[in-house]
Design a protein around this motif. Structure first.
Motif, PDB file in Angstrom:
ATOM      1  N   ALA A 183      47.875   1.561  42.946  1.00 29.26           N
ATOM      2  CA  ALA A 183      49.217   1.440  43.515  1.00 29.26           C
ATOM      3  C   ALA A 183      50.187   0.871  42.477  1.00 29.26           C
ATOM      4  CB  ALA A 183      49.183   0.547  44.752  1.00 29.26           C
ATOM      5  N   PHE A 184      49.725  -0.114  41.702  1.00 29.38           N
ATOM      6  CA  PHE A 184      50.566  -0.708  40.658  1.00 29.38           C
ATOM      7  C   PHE A 184      50.873   0.330  39.577  1.00 29.38           C
ATOM      8  CE2 PHE A 184      51.025  -2.999  36.620  1.00 29.38           C
ATOM      9  CZ  PHE A 184      52.080  -3.842  36.937  1.00 29.38           C
ATOM     10  N   GLN A 185      49.846   1.077  39.173  1.00 21.78           N
ATOM     11  CA  GLN A 185      50.041   2.124  38.172  1.00 21.78           C
ATOM     12  C   GLN A 185      51.005   3.190  38.670  1.00 21.78           C
ATOM     13  OE1 GLN A 185      46.060   3.480  37.418  1.00 21.78           O
ATOM     14  NE2 GLN A 185      45.661   1.950  35.844  1.00 21.78           N
ATOM     15  N   LEU A 186      50.926   3.505  39.961  1.00 18.55           N
ATOM     16  CA  LEU A 186      51.790   4.522  40.543  1.00 18.55           C
ATOM     17  C   LEU A 186      53.257   4.148  40.367  1.00 18.55           C
ATOM     18  CD1 LEU A 186      51.560   7.204  42.160  1.00 18.55           C
ATOM     19  CD2 LEU A 186      51.827   5.848  44.236  1.00 18.55           C
ATOM     20  N   GLY A 187      53.584   2.873  40.629  1.00 21.52           N
ATOM     21  CA  GLY A 187      54.959   2.422  40.459  1.00 21.52           C
ATOM     22  C   GLY A 187      55.426   2.548  39.022  1.00 21.52           C
ATOM     23  N   GLY A 188      54.579   2.138  38.085  1.00 16.96           N
ATOM     24  CA  GLY A 188      54.948   2.245  36.673  1.00 16.96           C
ATOM     25  C   GLY A 188      55.105   3.683  36.220  1.00 16.96           C
ATOM     26  N   LEU A 189      54.270   4.548  36.739  1.00 17.35           N
ATOM     27  CA  LEU A 189      54.333   5.959  36.364  1.00 17.35           C
ATOM     28  C   LEU A 189      55.571   6.652  36.938  1.00 17.35           C
ATOM     29  CD1 LEU A 189      50.554   6.746  36.801  1.00 17.35           C
ATOM     30  CD2 LEU A 189      51.832   7.003  34.665  1.00 17.35           C
ATOM     31  N   ILE A 190      56.010   6.227  38.114  1.00 19.09           N
ATOM     32  CA  ILE A 190      57.251   6.771  38.680  1.00 19.09           C
ATOM     33  C   ILE A 190      58.432   6.403  37.780  1.00 19.09           C
ATOM     34  CG2 ILE A 190      58.890   6.556  40.599  1.00 19.09           C
ATOM     35  CD1 ILE A 190      56.472   6.343  42.476  1.00 19.09           C
ATOM     36  N   ILE A 191      58.443   5.159  37.299  1.00 23.43           N
ATOM     37  CA  ILE A 191      59.488   4.729  36.365  1.00 23.43           C
ATOM     38  C   ILE A 191      59.449   5.580  35.098  1.00 23.43           C
ATOM     39  CG2 ILE A 191      60.276   2.836  34.896  1.00 23.43           C
ATOM     40  CD1 ILE A 191      60.891   2.398  37.827  1.00 23.43           C
ATOM     41  N   ALA A 192      58.245   5.807  34.577  1.00 22.38           N
ATOM     42  CA  ALA A 192      58.106   6.634  33.380  1.00 22.38           C
ATOM     43  C   ALA A 192      58.594   8.051  33.649  1.00 22.38           C
ATOM     44  CB  ALA A 192      56.652   6.645  32.918  1.00 22.38           C
ATOM     45  N   GLY A 193      58.241   8.590  34.816  1.00 21.32           N
ATOM     46  CA  GLY A 193      58.677   9.941  35.160  1.00 21.32           C
ATOM     47  C   GLY A 193      60.187  10.062  35.242  1.00 21.32           C
ATOM     48  N   ALA A 194      60.830   9.043  35.829  1.00 25.66           N
ATOM     49  CA  ALA A 194      62.295   9.047  35.905  1.00 25.66           C
ATOM     50  C   ALA A 194      62.906   8.984  34.509  1.00 25.66           C
ATOM     51  CB  ALA A 194      62.776   7.870  36.755  1.00 25.66           C
ATOM     52  N   SER A 195      62.278   8.223  33.628  1.00 25.77           N
ATOM     53  CA  SER A 195      62.780   8.107  32.249  1.00 25.77           C
ATOM     54  C   SER A 195      62.729   9.456  31.544  1.00 25.77           C
ATOM     55  CB  SER A 195      61.945   7.087  31.467  1.00 25.77           C
ATOM     56  OG  SER A 195      62.003   5.812  32.077  1.00 25.77           O
TER      57      SER A 195
END
Length: 278
Positions: A183-195
């Protein structure tokens, strides 16, 4: 009699069809990649990484290229009008690729270069170039184009960022990560995807995001001694704990939050323009 020529244009590819293409790519990258890397022992880092990346990723990329050719959407997949040439220009968004690159450069200071074998660095370089190109082509190329043909930019941003994050979860599951970590990784990956979404939009070119993506993964792999990880879809895009990198991350989050407001307003402007043209 006069001959008639049938003129065909780009297909309006369906979102579900594009998602299916992404799923096939992820299955090859994560599934086949892990299967092939398991053929050698963990102490054979170079062979393990090569098998997990240099075989499945070219196959996945080739299939994506065939899909783009079939849809006839190459122009929309590879390029678009950069945001600085639009009105409003939103110059602050240019800071996103700069911050992403600066963060990757900072991560490289954490690499124990003396402990890295040249062969491993070389194979990680080639592997991450394939990762960056493949993931950007799948998510910010094929999927983004399909979503954009039917929805506004807010939907494009949210859907591509979420799918990008979900595409990395199989690697975490295979690695046996706990649900809380996933779940923590998912949040970070969403940020990366938006970037990466904004990198494409700011530069107007898919290949720029692919290179920055590859550089980011390359630095993270080396800093985390990730040569021992074989997944062709890395399950994390987290930088080492460093105050400077953390500061860059906070600034990036703020700009991305402003970017969400920006696409909401952009959709509203586009709707007004469409209504006035009727």
């Amino acid at each position: 009699m006069t001959a008639t020529t049938l003129v065909t244009g780009p297909r309006k590819s369906g979102v579900l069809t594009a998602l299916a293409a992404v799923v096939v790519y992820v299955a090859l990258a994560a599934g086949l990649g892990n299967l092939l890397s398991s053929l050698v022992s963990d102490d054979q880092e170079v062979a393990q990484f090569a098998l997990g990346h240099l075989i499945p990723l070219p196959i996945g990329i080739a299939l994506l290229l065939l899909y783009v050719r079939w849809t006839g959407n190459a122009e929309q997949v590879w390029r678009e009008r950069p945001t600085p040439t639009l009105t409003p220009r939103r110059w602050y968004l240019v800071s996103i690729p700069i911050l992403m690159t600066a963060s990757s450069l900072a991560v490289l200071t954490e690499v124990a270069w003396a402990e890295q074998a040249f062969a491993l660095i070389a194979v990680i370089t080639l592997g991450t170039l394939l990762v960056g190109f493949g993931e950007e082509l799948a998510i910010r190329g094929v999927l983004l184009t399909a979503v954009r043909q039917r929805h506004g930019e807010l939907a494009v941003l949210l859907i591509t960022s979420l799918v990008f994050a979900l595409a990395h979860i199989p690697g975490s599951i295979i690695a046996g990560a706990p649900p809380a970590v996933i779940a923590f990784q998912l949040g970070g990956l969403i940020i990366a995807g938006a970037s990466y979404y904004w990198i494409r939009r700011v530069t107007g070119r898919l290949w720029v995001g692919a290179l920055i993506h590859a550089f980011s993964d390359w630095s993270l792999y080396l800093a985390a001694d990730a040569g021992t990880q074989a997944a062709s879809v890395p399950n994390s895009h987290e930088a080492p704990a460093d105050p400077f990198i953390g500061t860059l991350g906070v600034v990036l989050w703020i700009i991305l939050a402003v970017g969400v407001v920006s696409v909401i307003r952009e959709d509203r402007r586009n709707k007004r323009q469409d209504a006035s043209s009727l």
